[in-house]
Design a protein around this motif. Sequence first.
Motif, PDB file in Angstrom:
ATOM      1  N   ARG A 142       0.963  -1.180  -0.161  1.00 33.99           N
ATOM      2  CA  ARG A 142       0.132  -0.103   0.026  1.00 33.99           C
ATOM      3  C   ARG A 142       0.921   1.390   0.052  1.00 33.99           C
ATOM      4  NH1 ARG A 142      -3.974  -3.237   3.105  1.00 33.99           N
ATOM      5  NH2 ARG A 142      -2.772  -2.913   5.052  1.00 33.99           N
ATOM      6  N   ARG A 143       1.996   1.289   0.361  1.00 31.14           N
ATOM      7  CA  ARG A 143       3.035   2.167   0.499  1.00 31.14           C
ATOM      8  C   ARG A 143       4.119   2.346  -0.714  1.00 31.14           C
ATOM      9  NH1 ARG A 143       4.583   3.162   6.886  1.00 31.14           N
ATOM     10  NH2 ARG A 143       2.545   2.457   7.820  1.00 31.14           N
ATOM     11  N   TYR A 144       4.315   1.129  -1.211  1.00 30.26           N
ATOM     12  CA  TYR A 144       5.386   1.014  -2.103  1.00 30.26           C
ATOM     13  C   TYR A 144       4.857   0.210  -3.432  1.00 30.26           C
ATOM     14  CZ  TYR A 144       8.371   2.211   2.031  1.00 30.26           C
ATOM     15  OH  TYR A 144       8.866   2.711   2.901  1.00 30.26           O
ATOM     16  N   PRO A 145       5.533   0.499  -4.434  1.00 25.66           N
ATOM     17  CA  PRO A 145       4.972  -0.212  -5.875  1.00 25.66           C
ATOM     18  C   PRO A 145       5.479  -1.878  -5.699  1.00 25.66           C
ATOM     19  CG  PRO A 145       6.957   1.048  -6.300  1.00 25.66           C
ATOM     20  CD  PRO A 145       6.633   1.416  -4.929  1.00 25.66           C
ATOM     21  N   ALA A 146       6.507  -1.933  -4.958  1.00 21.07           N
ATOM     22  CA  ALA A 146       6.748  -3.386  -5.096  1.00 21.07           C
ATOM     23  C   ALA A 146       7.720  -3.793  -3.594  1.00 21.07           C
ATOM     24  CB  ALA A 146       7.896  -3.832  -6.042  1.00 21.07           C
ATOM     25  N   HIS A 147       7.546  -5.163  -3.381  1.00 13.90           N
ATOM     26  CA  HIS A 147       7.984  -5.423  -1.837  1.00 13.90           C
ATOM     27  C   HIS A 147       8.765  -6.580  -2.115  1.00 13.90           C
ATOM     28  CE1 HIS A 147       8.696  -6.102   2.104  1.00 13.90           C
ATOM     29  NE2 HIS A 147       7.461  -6.791   2.511  1.00 13.90           N
ATOM     30  N   LEU A 148      10.252  -6.879  -1.630  1.00 11.20           N
ATOM     31  CA  LEU A 148      10.907  -8.121  -1.793  1.00 11.20           C
ATOM     32  C   LEU A 148      10.716  -9.018  -0.427  1.00 11.20           C
ATOM     33  CD1 LEU A 148      13.179  -9.956  -2.958  1.00 11.20           C
ATOM     34  CD2 LEU A 148      14.508  -8.542  -1.692  1.00 11.20           C
ATOM     35  N   VAL A 149      10.297 -10.280  -0.489  1.00 10.64           N
ATOM     36  CA  VAL A 149      10.115 -10.979   0.568  1.00 10.64           C
ATOM     37  C   VAL A 149      10.743 -12.421   0.228  1.00 10.64           C
ATOM     38  CG1 VAL A 149       7.710 -10.083   1.474  1.00 10.64           C
ATOM     39  CG2 VAL A 149       7.846 -11.929  -0.470  1.00 10.64           C
ATOM     40  N   ILE A 150      11.122 -12.843   1.367  1.00 13.64           N
ATOM     41  CA  ILE A 150      11.834 -14.271   1.406  1.00 13.64           C
ATOM     42  C   ILE A 150      11.166 -15.138   2.397  1.00 13.64           C
ATOM     43  CG2 ILE A 150      14.170 -12.791   1.042  1.00 13.64           C
ATOM     44  CD1 ILE A 150      15.000 -13.737   3.853  1.00 13.64           C
ATOM     45  N   GLY A 151      11.813 -16.266   2.194  1.00 13.59           N
ATOM     46  CA  GLY A 151      11.371 -17.382   3.283  1.00 13.59           C
ATOM     47  C   GLY A 151      10.187 -17.844   3.171  1.00 13.59           C
ATOM     48  N   ASP A 152       9.392 -18.362   4.323  1.00 13.73           N
ATOM     49  CA  ASP A 152       8.225 -18.436   4.619  1.00 13.73           C
ATOM     50  C   ASP A 152       7.301 -17.466   4.508  1.00 13.73           C
ATOM     51  OD1 ASP A 152       9.284 -20.789   5.160  1.00 13.73           O
ATOM     52  OD2 ASP A 152       8.522 -21.261   7.335  1.00 13.73           O
ATOM     53  N   GLU A 153       7.614 -16.163   4.698  1.00 14.70           N
ATOM     54  CA  GLU A 153       6.725 -15.246   4.329  1.00 14.70           C
ATOM     55  C   GLU A 153       6.390 -15.036   2.794  1.00 14.70           C
ATOM     56  OE1 GLU A 153       6.617 -10.131   5.043  1.00 14.70           O
ATOM     57  OE2 GLU A 153       8.636 -11.440   5.235  1.00 14.70           O
ATOM     58  N   ALA A 154       7.484 -15.360   2.215  1.00 12.68           N
ATOM     59  CA  ALA A 154       7.205 -15.175   0.571  1.00 12.68           C
ATOM     60  C   ALA A 154       6.243 -16.528   0.296  1.00 12.68           C
ATOM     61  CB  ALA A 154       8.592 -15.450  -0.014  1.00 12.68           C
ATOM     62  N   ILE A 155       6.659 -17.621   0.694  1.00 16.63           N
ATOM     63  CA  ILE A 155       5.579 -18.832   0.289  1.00 16.63           C
ATOM     64  C   ILE A 155       4.148 -18.590   0.667  1.00 16.63           C
ATOM     65  CG2 ILE A 155       5.078 -21.206   0.845  1.00 16.63           C
ATOM     66  CD1 ILE A 155       8.132 -21.628   1.121  1.00 16.63           C
ATOM     67  N   ARG A 156       4.151 -17.822   2.002  1.00 19.07           N
ATOM     68  CA  ARG A 156       2.619 -17.458   2.338  1.00 19.07           C
ATOM     69  C   ARG A 156       1.904 -16.398   1.404  1.00 19.07           C
ATOM     70  NH1 ARG A 156      -0.567 -18.600   6.593  1.00 19.07           N
ATOM     71  NH2 ARG A 156       1.265 -19.300   8.114  1.00 19.07           N
ATOM     72  N   ALA A 157       2.724 -15.441   1.087  1.00 18.28           N
ATOM     73  CA  ALA A 157       2.135 -14.489   0.150  1.00 18.28           C
ATOM     74  C   ALA A 157       2.025 -14.974  -1.282  1.00 18.28           C
ATOM     75  CB  ALA A 157       3.328 -13.356  -0.062  1.00 18.28           C
ATOM     76  N   ALA A 158       2.625 -15.891  -1.841  1.00 23.40           N
ATOM     77  CA  ALA A 158       2.410 -16.591  -3.076  1.00 23.40           C
ATOM     78  C   ALA A 158       1.217 -17.520  -2.800  1.00 23.40           C
ATOM     79  CB  ALA A 158       3.621 -17.522  -3.430  1.00 23.40           C
ATOM     80  N   VAL A 159       0.885 -18.357  -1.797  1.00 25.40           N
ATOM     81  CA  VAL A 159      -0.192 -19.059  -1.593  1.00 25.40           C
ATOM     82  C   VAL A 159      -1.412 -18.307  -1.280  1.00 25.40           C
ATOM     83  CG1 VAL A 159      -1.025 -20.742  -0.029  1.00 25.40           C
ATOM     84  CG2 VAL A 159       0.999 -20.929  -0.501  1.00 25.40           C
ATOM     85  N   ASP A 160      -1.383 -17.179  -0.709  1.00 24.74           N
ATOM     86  CA  ASP A 160      -2.523 -16.278  -0.371  1.00 24.74           C
ATOM     87  C   ASP A 160      -2.834 -15.317  -1.348  1.00 24.74           C
ATOM     88  OD1 ASP A 160      -2.522 -17.554   2.043  1.00 24.74           O
ATOM     89  OD2 ASP A 160      -1.694 -15.800   3.115  1.00 24.74           O
ATOM     90  N   GLY A 161      -2.092 -15.306  -2.396  1.00 22.03           N
ATOM     91  CA  GLY A 161      -2.285 -14.307  -3.583  1.00 22.03           C
ATOM     92  C   GLY A 161      -2.119 -13.022  -3.220  1.00 22.03           C
TER      93      GLY A 161
END
Length: 361
Positions: A142-161
Motif C-alpha cells: 500500500r506504500r510502495y510499488p513493490a516489496h521483496l519478501v523471502i522465506g516462509d513469508e514469501a511462500i505464504r504471500a504466494a499461496v495467499d495471492g
Amino acid sequence: MTGNPSILRVGRIPYANLLPIFHGLGTAGMPEGVSFVDGHPSELNRKLRDGELDLAPSSSIEYAVRPDRYLLCPDISISSKRRVMSVLLLSNGPLRQLPPDPIAVTGNSDTSITLLEILLRESLGRANLLVRTELPAREALRRYPAHLVIGDEAIRAAVDGVAPHVTDLGEWWWRETGKPFVFALWIAARSAWEDRRDLLSRFSAALLESKRSAQAAIRRGEYPWGGPDWIPPDFRDAYWRGLSYDLGEEAEGLSLFYGLAAKIGRIPAAPPLRFFEIDQGIDVVKYGIMPGGETMIDKSMKIEDVLRRYPQTIPVFNRFAIDCGQCQLSEYENLEHGAKVHGIDLAALLRELNESLAVKG
C-alpha cells in the motif's frame, strides 16, 4: 578464542528450505557438543560476524564481504536450480513497468537484496532505492510499488495471492544467466577452525550425510520432515524439487553473482572460495576432494571454467607454466588435453589444483 571450546555454536534458520537438512541431522545423529542458535539470515550473519556463532547457513554475500574471516563447508549450499519460490518480488504492476519509486525490501535478507539490485540494474537499467522494512506484505504494497519478501513469508504471500504480480528472483536470475543461484553457504568462522577443528569437522561430516539423505528422499518424493500445514502439498513438492543443496555447478552462478556484486560496488572484489577439511573416518574431504574420491576439479573441466570458478588456482597454473591468460584455447581446452599439449603430469596438476581449494591447518 571466544565461547566454550567444547561447544560448537551452529546457526539455524526457521525456513522450509532448511527443514530437510535439520531433520536429517536430528534423525541420523550428530556429535555431542553442538548448540543451535535460531535466527533469520541477516541475524545469523551478524552473529557469525560478531563471533557469536561458529558455523551457520549464512547469506552468500556475507562470505564475499569478509572472505578473510571465513571458511566454507565444501559441497553444500542452499541454491535454486531455476525457480526458488521463496524469494519473491511482489508488485502492484508488471515488472517492466515498475516506477522509479523506492522499493520495499525485507529486513531479514542480505543476499536477496543484492540480487534484486543487480537484476534491476543489469536487466531493467533501474536504480530504485531499496528501503528495508518490517511491514507485512499487504501493508508494504500500500506504500510502495513493490516489496521483496523471502522465506516462509514469501511462500505464504504466494499461496495467499497477496500481490497481483509476483516475480521469482531465482527464475529471473536463471532467465538472465542460465545458471543456478546460491542464496546461502555454510560458513564457518576461521576462529572455529582454529579452536574447534575436530568438532567442526565431525559436525560438517554429519551435515553432508544429512544432505545426501535429504536429496535421496526428495528424489523418491518422500518428505519425512513434513512442513507447515498451510503450504499445499503440490507446492511443497515443487518447492523442494527446485532446490539444490550442492555446490558443484552452482559455484559458477556464485562466481558470476560475486562479479556483478563487485561491479555495482557491494563487495570490493569477487573472492576466492576457500574450504576447510572434513575428516569422516575413511572418507576425507581434503584439498577439494569430496567423499568417495570425487574431486571438485577433474580432467574434463575446461581451463577457463576452472579459472572462473576457482581464481585461487591461478598460481597453480603458473607453477606448471600454463599461461592461461595468453592461451586462446583455454575457453575450449579441457585439463586433460591441456596437460598433454604442455607435457605436464595430469595427476600432479589435478592434485595441486584441488589442494588449492582447501585451507589446511
